[in-house]
Design a protein around this motif. Structure first.
Motif, PDB file in Angstrom:
ATOM      1  N   VAL A  80     -13.538  53.035 -71.186  1.00 23.57           N
ATOM      2  CA  VAL A  80     -14.587  52.399 -71.955  1.00 23.57           C
ATOM      3  C   VAL A  80     -14.351  50.655 -71.848  1.00 23.57           C
ATOM      4  CG1 VAL A  80     -15.624  52.183 -73.919  1.00 23.57           C
ATOM      5  CG2 VAL A  80     -14.812  54.539 -73.325  1.00 23.57           C
ATOM      6  N   LEU A  81     -13.211  50.139 -72.112  1.00 25.78           N
ATOM      7  CA  LEU A  81     -13.045  48.934 -72.195  1.00 25.78           C
ATOM      8  C   LEU A  81     -13.191  48.377 -70.727  1.00 25.78           C
ATOM      9  CD1 LEU A  81      -9.743  48.681 -74.520  1.00 25.78           C
ATOM     10  CD2 LEU A  81     -12.443  48.040 -74.998  1.00 25.78           C
ATOM     11  N   THR A  82     -12.927  49.093 -69.925  1.00 24.17           N
ATOM     12  CA  THR A  82     -12.958  48.504 -68.501  1.00 24.17           C
ATOM     13  C   THR A  82     -14.526  48.380 -68.253  1.00 24.17           C
ATOM     14  OG1 THR A  82     -10.755  49.405 -67.786  1.00 24.17           O
ATOM     15  CG2 THR A  82     -12.320  48.823 -66.121  1.00 24.17           C
ATOM     16  N   ALA A  83     -15.237  49.330 -68.251  1.00 28.06           N
ATOM     17  CA  ALA A  83     -16.469  49.650 -68.272  1.00 28.06           C
ATOM     18  C   ALA A  83     -17.435  48.406 -68.893  1.00 28.06           C
ATOM     19  CB  ALA A  83     -17.409  50.724 -68.569  1.00 28.06           C
ATOM     20  N   PHE A  84     -16.875  47.895 -70.150  1.00 29.92           N
ATOM     21  CA  PHE A  84     -17.472  46.999 -70.817  1.00 29.92           C
ATOM     22  C   PHE A  84     -17.162  45.572 -70.109  1.00 29.92           C
ATOM     23  CE2 PHE A  84     -18.111  50.026 -74.586  1.00 29.92           C
ATOM     24  CZ  PHE A  84     -19.423  50.264 -74.395  1.00 29.92           C
ATOM     25  N   ALA A 145     -18.629  53.249 -82.970  1.00 30.62           N
ATOM     26  CA  ALA A 145     -19.893  52.868 -83.694  1.00 30.62           C
ATOM     27  C   ALA A 145     -20.718  51.716 -82.859  1.00 30.62           C
ATOM     28  CB  ALA A 145     -19.593  52.192 -85.008  1.00 30.62           C
ATOM     29  N   LEU A 146     -20.114  50.809 -82.074  1.00 32.54           N
ATOM     30  CA  LEU A 146     -20.475  50.140 -81.557  1.00 32.54           C
ATOM     31  C   LEU A 146     -21.046  50.298 -80.077  1.00 32.54           C
ATOM     32  CD1 LEU A 146     -18.042  47.158 -81.565  1.00 32.54           C
ATOM     33  CD2 LEU A 146     -20.142  46.921 -82.386  1.00 32.54           C
ATOM     34  N   VAL A 147     -20.264  51.331 -79.666  1.00 36.18           N
ATOM     35  CA  VAL A 147     -21.030  52.105 -78.353  1.00 36.18           C
ATOM     36  C   VAL A 147     -22.315  52.984 -78.629  1.00 36.18           C
ATOM     37  CG1 VAL A 147     -20.391  53.908 -76.608  1.00 36.18           C
ATOM     38  CG2 VAL A 147     -18.725  52.146 -77.203  1.00 36.18           C
ATOM     39  N   GLN A 148     -22.149  53.699 -79.658  1.00 36.27           N
ATOM     40  CA  GLN A 148     -23.128  54.498 -80.146  1.00 36.27           C
ATOM     41  C   GLN A 148     -24.426  53.664 -80.290  1.00 36.27           C
ATOM     42  OE1 GLN A 148     -22.901  56.414 -83.812  1.00 36.27           O
ATOM     43  NE2 GLN A 148     -23.735  58.576 -82.901  1.00 36.27           N
ATOM     44  N   LEU A 149     -24.315  52.514 -81.056  1.00 35.46           N
ATOM     45  CA  LEU A 149     -25.513  51.803 -81.327  1.00 35.46           C
ATOM     46  C   LEU A 149     -25.984  50.948 -80.305  1.00 35.46           C
ATOM     47  CD1 LEU A 149     -24.538  50.143 -84.886  1.00 35.46           C
ATOM     48  CD2 LEU A 149     -26.288  51.964 -84.217  1.00 35.46           C
ATOM     49  N   SER A 150     -25.181  50.620 -79.158  1.00 36.80           N
ATOM     50  CA  SER A 150     -25.479  50.076 -77.864  1.00 36.80           C
ATOM     51  C   SER A 150     -26.453  50.710 -76.917  1.00 36.80           C
ATOM     52  CB  SER A 150     -24.376  49.590 -77.019  1.00 36.80           C
ATOM     53  OG  SER A 150     -23.691  50.670 -76.424  1.00 36.80           O
ATOM     54  N   GLY A 151     -26.343  51.990 -77.051  1.00 32.64           N
ATOM     55  CA  GLY A 151     -27.298  52.853 -76.190  1.00 32.64           C
ATOM     56  C   GLY A 151     -26.674  52.870 -74.817  1.00 32.64           C
ATOM     57  N   ASN A 152     -25.628  52.137 -74.623  1.00 26.32           N
ATOM     58  CA  ASN A 152     -25.134  52.393 -73.224  1.00 26.32           C
ATOM     59  C   ASN A 152     -24.233  53.608 -72.840  1.00 26.32           C
ATOM     60  OD1 ASN A 152     -26.043  49.747 -72.932  1.00 26.32           O
ATOM     61  ND2 ASN A 152     -23.984  48.718 -73.335  1.00 26.32           N
ATOM     62  N   ALA A 153     -23.879  54.479 -73.869  1.00 26.81           N
ATOM     63  CA  ALA A 153     -23.026  55.521 -73.315  1.00 26.81           C
ATOM     64  C   ALA A 153     -23.411  56.520 -74.375  1.00 26.81           C
ATOM     65  CB  ALA A 153     -21.569  55.288 -73.354  1.00 26.81           C
ATOM     66  N   PRO A 154     -23.866  57.625 -73.980  1.00 26.35           N
ATOM     67  CA  PRO A 154     -24.126  58.874 -74.723  1.00 26.35           C
ATOM     68  C   PRO A 154     -23.263  59.564 -75.387  1.00 26.35           C
ATOM     69  CG  PRO A 154     -25.326  59.179 -72.673  1.00 26.35           C
ATOM     70  CD  PRO A 154     -24.704  57.818 -72.685  1.00 26.35           C
ATOM     71  N   ALA A 155     -22.247  59.740 -74.500  1.00 27.10           N
ATOM     72  CA  ALA A 155     -20.724  60.672 -74.901  1.00 27.10           C
ATOM     73  C   ALA A 155     -19.599  59.751 -74.288  1.00 27.10           C
ATOM     74  CB  ALA A 155     -21.083  61.998 -74.203  1.00 27.10           C
ATOM     75  N   VAL A 156     -19.198  59.414 -75.255  1.00 28.57           N
ATOM     76  CA  VAL A 156     -17.821  58.571 -74.805  1.00 28.57           C
ATOM     77  C   VAL A 156     -16.636  59.307 -75.145  1.00 28.57           C
ATOM     78  CG1 VAL A 156     -16.521  56.319 -75.145  1.00 28.57           C
ATOM     79  CG2 VAL A 156     -19.154  56.362 -75.177  1.00 28.57           C
ATOM     80  N   PRO A 157     -15.764  59.719 -73.884  1.00 29.28           N
ATOM     81  CA  PRO A 157     -14.442  60.428 -74.404  1.00 29.28           C
ATOM     82  C   PRO A 157     -13.793  59.346 -75.510  1.00 29.28           C
ATOM     83  CG  PRO A 157     -14.855  60.049 -71.881  1.00 29.28           C
ATOM     84  CD  PRO A 157     -15.891  59.244 -72.568  1.00 29.28           C
ATOM     85  N   GLY A 158     -13.230  59.984 -76.554  1.00 31.81           N
ATOM     86  CA  GLY A 158     -12.387  59.726 -77.418  1.00 31.81           C
ATOM     87  C   GLY A 158     -13.225  59.253 -78.756  1.00 31.81           C
ATOM     88  N   CYS A 159     -14.356  59.232 -78.603  1.00 34.28           N
ATOM     89  CA  CYS A 159     -15.155  59.125 -79.851  1.00 34.28           C
ATOM     90  C   CYS A 159     -15.708  60.316 -80.525  1.00 34.28           C
ATOM     91  CB  CYS A 159     -16.563  58.138 -79.432  1.00 34.28           C
ATOM     92  SG  CYS A 159     -16.114  56.407 -78.914  1.00 34.28           S
TER      93      CYS A 159
END
Length: 159
Positions: A80-84, A145-159
């Motif tokens: 996730v961090l690498t993608a961002f 929460a940041l990922v979810q609110l961004s709309g960039n990733a519907p399902a992030v492993p580890g969240c």
């Protein structure tokens, strides 16, 4: 806006720092201090570390390895961090911690201003910090929460 929108992380109570013990007039020394189980043993050092690690986590110039070190379960969240890190909006975003309130000896509520291009874009964002492996880290809950609110990733492993 990128991933960096205010986190809808849970907030703790509003307990402040413990008051300094009064000096004993008879001896001129402080009475023994009983550790507060709702505070780290070294409050000033813990607060400074939280602020430093949050700054690192949101620093667009920090490496992914540096961010992994300051994120709870960081190694599990490396993808996730690498993608961002490759998102052009991430290069413009940073954070300024404005308040840290310890809710226990191992958790803190963090208030921060999300900055874009050095200017406040989302003031008074909320997140949490946790003590993991003797390091105060940005919580996975905050990142998710940041990922979810961004709309960039519907399902992030580890969240």
């Amino acid at each position: 806006m990128l991933i960096l929108v205010p986190a809808a992380a849970a907030c703790g109570d509003d307990n402040g720092a413990p008051e300094a013990p009064a000096r004993s007039p008879a001896t001129g020394t402080s009475p023994p201090v009983t550790p507060d189980k709702n505070q780290p043993s070294d409050l000033a050092a813990a607060r400074a570390e939280v602020e430093k690690n949050w700054t690192t986590f949101f620093d667009p110039k920090a490496s992914t390895d540096d961010k992994v070190r300051v994120l709870q379960n960081g190694e599990q969240m490396r993808r996730v961090l690498t993608a961002f890190a490759n998102d052009p909006n991430a290069a413009k975003s940073s954070a300024n911690v404005t308040d840290v309130k310890f809710t226990s000896a191992t958790e803190a509520d963090v208030t921060y201003d999300l900055l874009v291009g050095g200017q406040p874009a989302v003031p008074n964002s909320k997140g949490t910090s946790v003590l993991q492996d003797d390091v105060w880290k940005v919580s996975v809950k905050t990142l998710c929460a940041l990922v979810q609110l961004s709309g960039n990733a519907p399902a992030v492993p580890g969240c």
